[in-house]
Design a protein around this motif. Structure first.
Motif, PDB file in Angstrom:
ATOM      1  N   VAL A 192       0.839  -1.192   0.000  1.00 57.44           N
ATOM      2  CA  VAL A 192       0.000   0.000   0.000  1.00 57.44           C
ATOM      3  C   VAL A 192       0.877   1.246   0.000  1.00 57.44           C
ATOM      4  O   VAL A 192       2.033   1.216   0.411  1.00 57.44           O
ATOM      5  CB  VAL A 192      -0.946   0.014   1.217  1.00 57.44           C
ATOM      6  N   PHE A 193       0.307   2.347  -0.466  1.00 55.65           N
ATOM      7  CA  PHE A 193       1.075   3.594  -0.507  1.00 55.65           C
ATOM      8  C   PHE A 193       1.065   4.319   0.830  1.00 55.65           C
ATOM      9  O   PHE A 193       1.909   5.184   1.078  1.00 55.65           O
ATOM     10  CB  PHE A 193       0.544   4.515  -1.616  1.00 55.65           C
ATOM     11  N   LEU A 194       0.143   3.989   1.707  1.00 51.36           N
ATOM     12  CA  LEU A 194       0.062   4.653   3.010  1.00 51.36           C
ATOM     13  C   LEU A 194       1.330   4.386   3.816  1.00 51.36           C
ATOM     14  O   LEU A 194       1.646   3.242   4.147  1.00 51.36           O
ATOM     15  CB  LEU A 194      -1.164   4.160   3.777  1.00 51.36           C
ATOM     16  N   GLY A 195       2.072   5.448   4.114  1.00 49.55           N
ATOM     17  CA  GLY A 195       3.314   5.310   4.875  1.00 49.55           C
ATOM     18  C   GLY A 195       4.487   4.776   4.085  1.00 49.55           C
ATOM     19  O   GLY A 195       5.566   4.579   4.645  1.00 49.55           O
TER      20      GLY A 195
ATOM     21  N   LEU B 253       3.193  12.334  -1.395  1.00 46.79           N
ATOM     22  CA  LEU B 253       1.795  11.957  -1.183  1.00 46.79           C
ATOM     23  C   LEU B 253       1.508  11.758   0.294  1.00 46.79           C
ATOM     24  O   LEU B 253       0.495  12.244   0.816  1.00 46.79           O
ATOM     25  CB  LEU B 253       1.466  10.687  -1.962  1.00 46.79           C
ATOM     26  N   ASN B 254       2.392  11.065   0.997  1.00 46.13           N
ATOM     27  CA  ASN B 254       2.140  10.801   2.416  1.00 46.13           C
ATOM     28  C   ASN B 254       2.231  12.065   3.260  1.00 46.13           C
ATOM     29  O   ASN B 254       1.513  12.200   4.259  1.00 46.13           O
ATOM     30  CB  ASN B 254       3.092   9.720   2.918  1.00 46.13           C
TER      31      ASN B 254
ATOM     32  N   ALA C 191       0.217  15.128  -5.918  1.00 53.52           N
ATOM     33  CA  ALA C 191       1.185  14.513  -5.003  1.00 53.52           C
ATOM     34  C   ALA C 191       1.387  13.042  -5.328  1.00 53.52           C
ATOM     35  O   ALA C 191       2.446  12.460  -5.036  1.00 53.52           O
ATOM     36  CB  ALA C 191       0.727  14.682  -3.555  1.00 53.52           C
ATOM     37  N   ALA C 192       0.376  12.427  -5.951  1.00 55.32           N
ATOM     38  CA  ALA C 192       0.485  11.014  -6.355  1.00 55.32           C
ATOM     39  C   ALA C 192       1.250  10.857  -7.661  1.00 55.32           C
ATOM     40  O   ALA C 192       1.478   9.728  -8.108  1.00 55.32           O
ATOM     41  CB  ALA C 192      -0.905  10.406  -6.476  1.00 55.32           C
ATOM     42  N   GLY C 193       1.626  11.997  -8.295  1.00 55.69           N
ATOM     43  CA  GLY C 193       2.474  11.933  -9.476  1.00 55.69           C
ATOM     44  C   GLY C 193       1.793  12.270 -10.785  1.00 55.69           C
ATOM     45  O   GLY C 193       2.404  12.109 -11.852  1.00 55.69           O
ATOM     46  N   HIS C 194       0.553  12.737 -10.739  1.00 58.12           N
ATOM     47  CA  HIS C 194      -0.154  13.064 -11.987  1.00 58.12           C
ATOM     48  C   HIS C 194       0.047  14.523 -12.374  1.00 58.12           C
ATOM     49  O   HIS C 194       0.271  15.376 -11.519  1.00 58.12           O
ATOM     50  CB  HIS C 194      -1.643  12.733 -11.858  1.00 58.12           C
ATOM     51  N   HIS C 195      -0.065  14.768 -13.660  1.00 61.54           N
ATOM     52  CA  HIS C 195       0.148  16.117 -14.201  1.00 61.54           C
ATOM     53  C   HIS C 195      -1.181  16.855 -14.290  1.00 61.54           C
ATOM     54  O   HIS C 195      -2.114  16.406 -14.944  1.00 61.54           O
ATOM     55  CB  HIS C 195       0.767  16.034 -15.603  1.00 61.54           C
TER      56      HIS C 195
END
Length: 315
Positions: free
Chosen positions: A235-238, A245-246, A309-313
């Motif tokens: 998971v991306f959390l932490g 993002l975190n 923050a998740a990397g999208h433009h």
């Protein structure tokens, strides 16, 4: 708990779903604790599949049996919840089967495993390249007329695959369950950078944009693996590989007085498509944490900030 319409119907359902994919090795006490936590949080929608638990000694329909045997729901309590299950994946020489015979036989087995007389929602688990829409239609007609299935949908289908089914299937397809998380969000981000050369998010890959298509067609999107990184495990959390993002998730969690998990849930539930979030957790506390994001009013700036923050433009 916020409710949304189930597809094109006026039936209200919670925008959080308790997924039962991981209960294969849980004790009856653990399943009951998970169920109670869900009900206490306002979640009365439970997601299954014939495949879940196939690699345990119980084989196909194992998780459905674990659920039913642990809870032994009364008729009155059964009426209070929504049971959804899926069919179409076969592990022997791994393949997909949307034939009339397979769909009907799978539902019969699910009914026995779940100890119920009807399935509320039946989904085709994966697109079948060998699909014959007339076979699917014949199965759906029989299951509906016999009262064994009350509503139908699909999972992981593109707009054109849904259109193909609709050439023969007369029931409204109310659901499309798709993978969606902040870090696996192409179906939401695609097209945002429209008309910008060289930008990944300028492309539309699924034949017209599945999110927009489902909104137009009155199909409820259900987001599975809502916290998973994507194709990668975990998971991306932490996660250390998603520091920006975190940081933003932690900031918003502190601002709203909830957990980062609730913020990640709210990013999906905030979308006007009225999506449902399918939780895969077996931790009762995480259900409560996610439920706190059911109707959390992220601003547009916060929502787009998380996407970036998740990397999208975002041009």
């Amino acid at each position: 708990m916020k409710t949304v319409p189930l597809g094109s119907t006026e039936t209200p359902v919670p925008n959080i779903i308790a997924g039962m994919m991981r209960i294969a090795d849980k004790t009856p006490e653990q399943v009951r604790a998970l169920y109670s936590a869900a009900r206490d949080a306002g979640v009365d929608f439970f997601d299954h599949a014939d495949l879940y638990g196939f690699n345990h000694p119980g084989g196909y329909h194992h998780c459905e049996r674990v659920f039913a045997e642990a809870l032994r729901l009364s008729g009155a309590e059964r009426e209070q919840i929504t049971l959804q299950t899926k069919t179409g994946i076969v592990d022997e020489q791994w393949h997909y089967d949307s034939s009339y015979e397979h769909i009907v036989a799978s539902v019969e087995d699910s009914l026995r495993a779940l100890g119920t007389e009807y399935i509320d929602v039946l989904l085709l688990h994966r697109p079948d390249a060998l699909v014959e829409p007339e076979e699917v239609a014949r199965a759906f007609d029989e299951l509906e007329s016999s009262g064994k299935v009350r509503a139908f949908g699909v999972s992981n289908h593109t707009p054109r695959q849904i259109d193909l089914l609709k050439t023969a299937v007369r029931q409204p397809l109310l659901v499309n369950q798709v993978q969606l998380s902040l870090t696996h969000s192409a179906i939401v981000a695609q097209g945002l950078a429209s008309n910008m050369a060289g930008q990944e998010d300028s492309l539309t890959r699924d034949g017209g944009g599945i999110v927009d298509y489902c909104r137009v067609q009155g199909i409820t999107l259900q987001a599975w693996s809502p916290f998973q990184k994507g194709a990668e495990p975990g998971v991306f959390l932490g996660a250390e590989d998603y520091p920006e993002l975190n940081t933003e998730l932690d900031r918003l969690a502190a601002l709203y007085g909830v957990t980062p998990l609730a913020i990640a849930t709210a990013w999906i539930t905030r979308h006007p498509a009225n999506m449902q979030v399918v939780l895969g957790t077996t931790n009762p506390q995480r259900i409560a944490d996610a439920a706190a994001g059911s109707d959390l009013p992220l601003t547009r700036g916060e929502w787009y900030g998380l996407l970036q923050a998740a990397g999208h433009h975002v041009p």
